[in-house]
Design an enzyme around this catalytic site. Structure first.
Site, PDB file in Angstrom:
ATOM      1  N   ALA A 193      -3.113  19.386  60.079  1.00 56.96           N
ATOM      2  CA  ALA A 193      -1.702  19.755  60.064  1.00 56.96           C
ATOM      3  C   ALA A 193      -1.525  21.273  60.061  1.00 56.96           C
ATOM      4  O   ALA A 193      -2.349  22.015  59.509  1.00 56.96           O
ATOM      5  CB  ALA A 193      -1.017  19.158  58.844  1.00 56.96           C
ATOM      6  N   GLU A 233      -8.649  12.671  61.615  1.00 56.87           N
ATOM      7  CA  GLU A 233      -7.914  11.413  61.789  1.00 56.87           C
ATOM      8  C   GLU A 233      -7.658  11.113  63.257  1.00 56.87           C
ATOM      9  O   GLU A 233      -7.696   9.950  63.678  1.00 56.87           O
ATOM     10  CB  GLU A 233      -6.608  11.458  61.006  1.00 56.87           C
ATOM     11  CG  GLU A 233      -6.837  11.358  59.502  1.00 56.87           C
ATOM     12  CD  GLU A 233      -5.580  11.561  58.693  1.00 56.87           C
ATOM     13  OE1 GLU A 233      -5.269  10.684  57.869  1.00 56.87           O
ATOM     14  OE2 GLU A 233      -4.918  12.595  58.869  1.00 56.87           O
ATOM     15  N   GLU A 244      -7.364  16.472  52.292  1.00 54.00           N
ATOM     16  CA  GLU A 244      -5.940  16.540  51.949  1.00 54.00           C
ATOM     17  C   GLU A 244      -5.658  16.602  50.453  1.00 54.00           C
ATOM     18  O   GLU A 244      -4.701  17.263  50.029  1.00 54.00           O
ATOM     19  CB  GLU A 244      -5.201  15.342  52.569  1.00 54.00           C
ATOM     20  CG  GLU A 244      -4.935  15.457  54.055  1.00 54.00           C
ATOM     21  CD  GLU A 244      -6.070  14.934  54.920  1.00 54.00           C
ATOM     22  OE1 GLU A 244      -5.849  14.720  56.116  1.00 54.00           O
ATOM     23  OE2 GLU A 244      -7.182  14.728  54.374  1.00 54.00           O
ATOM     24  N   GLY A 255      -5.983  15.964  59.537  1.00 51.52           N
ATOM     25  CA  GLY A 255      -5.406  15.278  60.690  1.00 51.52           C
ATOM     26  C   GLY A 255      -6.254  15.393  61.938  1.00 51.52           C
ATOM     27  O   GLY A 255      -6.196  14.521  62.814  1.00 51.52           O
TER      28      GLY A 255
END
Length: 260
Positions: free
Chosen positions: A66, A114, A134, A111
């Site tokens: 992110a 991910e 995170e 992310g």
């Protein structure tokens, strides 16, 4: 497709979805998330696409996750409004109906990892460093990580990796099953495209049906899983691809897949 995402078409139905925000090491901003989701929607609807490779133009990273600089400027209300857009990016990759391969080098964190986990196969080079850090910034993996990682490495291993927020280098990542292969530095994209070409030589109908059975059947009890497999088999068994595949085998030639 946009300033931050590019689509490159290769021979044989292989398409490369390129993360292209190198100055930010592909940190996923709202605009970039929107572009990823839009690109995935277009690819999912394109019957000519047989395999997708998710790659990166950033030299030091696949994707660092992110965009925390942007996140720092958002109010709680703005973060709530952003959430469907970010979910659309990760879900867009996960829900692509054709096989997907992530070509990972450098950092694939949060992310970014991910996005790789949303793919069916992860090809990493020797420089890769992966992880879901995170909890170290007060959130949790929210792009599928808490669900996808245990499906790869088991619940206990996923818990250890997520709770410690630790980064894992390529060799250990391979040993733990976080990635599927490790290739020489700088060759992740080349190797992923070569693997995609081998996959794409097979029936497009068969590829999509096999992926559907694999994805939907995972975690089901055996009886339910076999019913899912049977439905996927039926969708391929009465297709033009099956007729062409059997004919080509008997005629000792390469099949020319109709893709239907």
């Amino acid at each position: 497709m946009s300033e931050f995402v590019a689509v490159r078409r290769h021979d044989g139905g292989v398409v490369e979805l390129v993360l292209d925000r190198p100055k930010a090491m592909n940190a996923v901003s709202t605009e970039m998330a929107r572009a990823i989701g839009s690109a995935c929607a277009s690819l999912a609807a394109d019957a000519s696409v047989r395999v997708v490779v998710l790659s990166s133009t950033a030299g030091r990273a696949f994707c660092v996750g992110a965009d925390l600089k942007e996140r720092n400027s958002l109010s709680d209300a703005e973060l709530v409004r952003q959430r469907p857009t970010t979910r659309g990016a990760y879900g867009g990759v996960l829900e692509l109906p054709m096989p997907t391969i992530a070509a990972v080098h450098g950092f694939a964190l949060g992310g970014g990892f991910e996005l790789a986990l949303a793919c069916d196969v992860i090809v990493a080079d020797e420089t890769a460093v992966v992880g879901l850090p995170e909890v170290s910034v007060g959130v949790i993996p929210g792009g599928g990580g808490t669900q996808l990682l245990p499906r790869r490495v088991g619940a206990a291993r996923a818990a250890e990796l997520i709770f410690t927020a630790r980064r894992v280098e390529a060799g250990e990542a391979l040993a733990l099953g976080l990635v599927d292969s490790v290739v020489p530095a700088g060759s992740d994209r080349e190797e992923a495209l070569a693997l995609a070409a081998r996959m794409a030589a097979n029936s497009p109908v068969g590829l999509r049906a096999a992926k559907r059975a694999l994805r939907l059947g995972h975690g089901m009890d055996l009886t339910a899983g076999l019913e899912i497999e049977d439905a996927a088999w039926r969708s391929a068994a009465f297709s033009g691809d099956r007729a062409e595949g059997v004919a080509a085998f008997n005629e000792k030639r390469r099949p020319v897949w109709p893709g239907v």
